[in-house]
Motif scaffolding. Structure first.
Motif, short mmCIF file in Angstrom:
data_model
loop_
_atom_site.label_atom_id
_atom_site.label_comp_id
_atom_site.label_asym_id
_atom_site.label_seq_id
_atom_site.Cartn_x
_atom_site.Cartn_y
_atom_site.Cartn_z
N GLY A 28 53.78 24.58 63.99
CA GLY A 28 53.44 25.88 64.55
C GLY A 28 51.95 26.12 64.66
O GLY A 28 51.52 27.18 65.10
N GLY A 29 51.14 25.14 64.21
CA GLY A 29 49.69 25.25 64.34
C GLY A 29 49.01 25.97 63.19
O GLY A 29 47.89 26.46 63.33
N ALA A 30 49.66 26.05 62.02
CA ALA A 30 49.06 26.74 60.88
C ALA A 30 47.89 25.95 60.33
O ALA A 30 47.80 24.73 60.49
N LYS A 31 46.99 26.65 59.65
CA LYS A 31 45.82 26.01 59.03
C LYS A 31 46.28 25.13 57.88
O LYS A 31 47.30 25.39 57.24
N ASP A 32 45.47 24.10 57.57
CA ASP A 32 45.80 23.17 56.49
C ASP A 32 45.97 23.88 55.16
O ASP A 32 46.83 23.51 54.35
N GLU A 33 45.17 24.90 54.89
CA GLU A 33 45.26 25.60 53.60
C GLU A 33 46.61 26.29 53.44
O GLU A 33 47.16 26.37 52.35
N TYR A 34 47.18 26.81 54.55
CA TYR A 34 48.49 27.44 54.49
C TYR A 34 49.58 26.41 54.26
O TYR A 34 50.56 26.66 53.55
N ILE A 35 49.42 25.26 54.88
CA ILE A 35 50.41 24.18 54.72
C ILE A 35 50.42 23.70 53.27
O ILE A 35 51.48 23.54 52.66
N GLU A 36 49.24 23.53 52.67
CA GLU A 36 49.15 23.10 51.28
C GLU A 36 49.71 24.17 50.34
O GLU A 36 50.39 23.87 49.37
N ALA A 37 49.44 25.43 50.65
CA ALA A 37 49.97 26.53 49.82
C ALA A 37 51.49 26.57 49.88
O ALA A 37 52.15 26.82 48.87
N ALA A 38 52.05 26.30 51.05
CA ALA A 38 53.51 26.30 51.21
C ALA A 38 54.16 25.22 50.35
O ALA A 38 55.23 25.43 49.78
N LYS A 39 53.49 24.08 50.22
CA LYS A 39 54.05 22.98 49.41
C LYS A 39 54.08 23.33 47.92
O LYS A 39 54.84 22.74 47.17
N ALA A 40 53.26 24.31 47.50
CA ALA A 40 53.16 24.67 46.09
C ALA A 40 54.03 25.85 45.70
O ALA A 40 54.07 26.25 44.54
N LEU A 41 54.76 26.45 46.66
CA LEU A 41 55.61 27.60 46.35
C LEU A 41 56.77 27.20 45.43
O LEU A 41 57.25 26.08 45.48
N THR A 42 57.22 28.14 44.61
CA THR A 42 58.40 27.93 43.79
C THR A 42 59.31 29.14 43.92
O THR A 42 58.86 30.23 44.26
N CYS A 43 60.58 28.96 43.63
CA CYS A 43 61.57 30.03 43.71
C CYS A 43 61.70 30.68 42.33
O CYS A 43 62.08 30.03 41.36
N ALA A 44 61.36 31.97 42.24
CA ALA A 44 61.38 32.68 40.96
C ALA A 44 62.78 32.68 40.34
O ALA A 44 62.93 32.46 39.13
N THR A 45 63.80 32.92 41.13
CA THR A 45 65.16 32.96 40.60
C THR A 45 65.57 31.59 40.08
O THR A 45 66.13 31.48 38.99
N CYS A 46 65.28 30.54 40.83
CA CYS A 46 65.65 29.18 40.40
C CYS A 46 64.92 28.80 39.11
O CYS A 46 65.51 28.16 38.24
N GLN A 47 63.66 29.20 38.97
CA GLN A 47 62.92 28.89 37.75
C GLN A 47 63.53 29.58 36.54
O GLN A 47 63.61 29.00 35.46
N GLU A 182 71.48 38.46 40.61
CA GLU A 182 70.09 38.80 40.28
C GLU A 182 69.27 39.07 41.53
O GLU A 182 68.46 39.99 41.57
N ASP A 183 69.50 38.29 42.56
CA ASP A 183 68.70 38.38 43.77
C ASP A 183 69.10 39.55 44.68
O ASP A 183 68.25 40.16 45.32
N THR A 184 70.40 39.84 44.75
CA THR A 184 70.86 40.86 45.71
C THR A 184 71.39 42.12 45.03
O THR A 184 71.84 43.03 45.72
N HIS A 185 71.36 42.16 43.68
CA HIS A 185 71.76 43.35 42.92
C HIS A 185 73.19 43.78 43.24
O HIS A 185 73.45 44.94 43.55
N VAL A 186 74.12 42.84 43.16
CA VAL A 186 75.53 43.11 43.40
C VAL A 186 76.04 44.09 42.35
O VAL A 186 75.89 43.85 41.15
N SER A 187 76.63 45.20 42.80
CA SER A 187 77.10 46.22 41.87
C SER A 187 78.38 46.87 42.40
O SER A 187 78.43 47.31 43.54
N GLY A 188 79.40 46.94 41.58
CA GLY A 188 80.65 47.58 41.95
C GLY A 188 81.64 46.60 42.56
O GLY A 188 81.27 45.54 43.09
N LYS A 189 82.93 46.95 42.48
CA LYS A 189 84.00 46.05 42.93
C LYS A 189 83.88 45.67 44.39
O LYS A 189 84.08 44.50 44.75
#
Length: 198
Positions: A28-47, A182-189
């Motif tokens: 998509g033409g993103a800057k290199d710094e954004y591409i490197e930042a994307a590789k370092a993301l983690t999922c809070a719920t999975c952690q 946890e992610d979608t706050h499921v509540s009730g039957k």
């Protein structure tokens, strides 16, 4: 440094690999710094939900056809408010196809009716059914077994290995359920029913 973002963000919710995200940004033409930042993301719920890996099986499983052997278990789940629900977990041991259906109660007639509606009506009766020891369930299923030609096997609490695949898949499903709640706050039957069927 790695940055943790909540999984309610679109890309992380879909659990795409970080390599895919980085590739899409690069294309998509993103800057290199954004591409490197994307590789370092983690999922809070999975952690937060991380557990030790299960040991590998000691032998290869025997090949089975669909609906040859079905495992049945009743699992306990909770919503965001810690309200307790019961669900019927059915796992085909040949294909590992897994169906989970909310139960109104755990009485044998209701369990039988839910199994009929969620499995037998579309897949037909299984050749063999593994289920936990429960004299009440065994008595109510005996008539159905004779009509269907199904062999039933109970698993005693001290000998859980006949239920191994069913218990394992139930455990994996339960981990996914916890993340979903946890992610979608499921509540009730009503929300629990919708989330289970998703």
């Amino acid at each position: 440094s790695p940055r943790t973002l909540p999984t309610s963000r679109g890309w992380l919710l879909a659990q795409r690999t970080l390599e895919d995200l980085a590739r899409h940004l690069r294309l998509g033409g993103a800057k290199d710094e954004y591409i490197e930042a994307a590789k370092a993301l983690t999922c809070a719920t999975c952690q937060r939900q991380k557990y030790a890996a299960l040991p590998r099986p000691a032998k290869s499983p025997r090949r089975r056809n669909f609906n040859e052997t079905l495992g049945m278990d009743i699992i306990v789940i909770y919503d965001t408010k810690e309200t307790k629900y019961h669900a019927l977990s059915l796992v085909d041991e040949g294909t590992t196809y897994h169906v989970v259906t909310l139960l109104e109660n755990t009485k044998a007639p209701k369990v039988r009716d839910v199994m009929l509606a969620s499995w037998v009506h579309w897949a037909g009766p299984p050749e063999h059914l593994h289920y936990d020891t429960d004299a009440n369930i065994k008595a109510h299923f005996a008539e159905a077994f004779s009509l269907w030609g199904t062999r039933g096997t109970t698993a005693a609490g001290q000998e859980p290995w006949p239920q191994g695949a069913t218990e394992r898949h139930g455990g994996w499903w339960w981990e996914i359920w916890k993340k979903t709640v946890e992610d979608t706050h499921v509540s009730g039957k009503d929300e629990v029913m919708v989330a289970i069927s998703a």
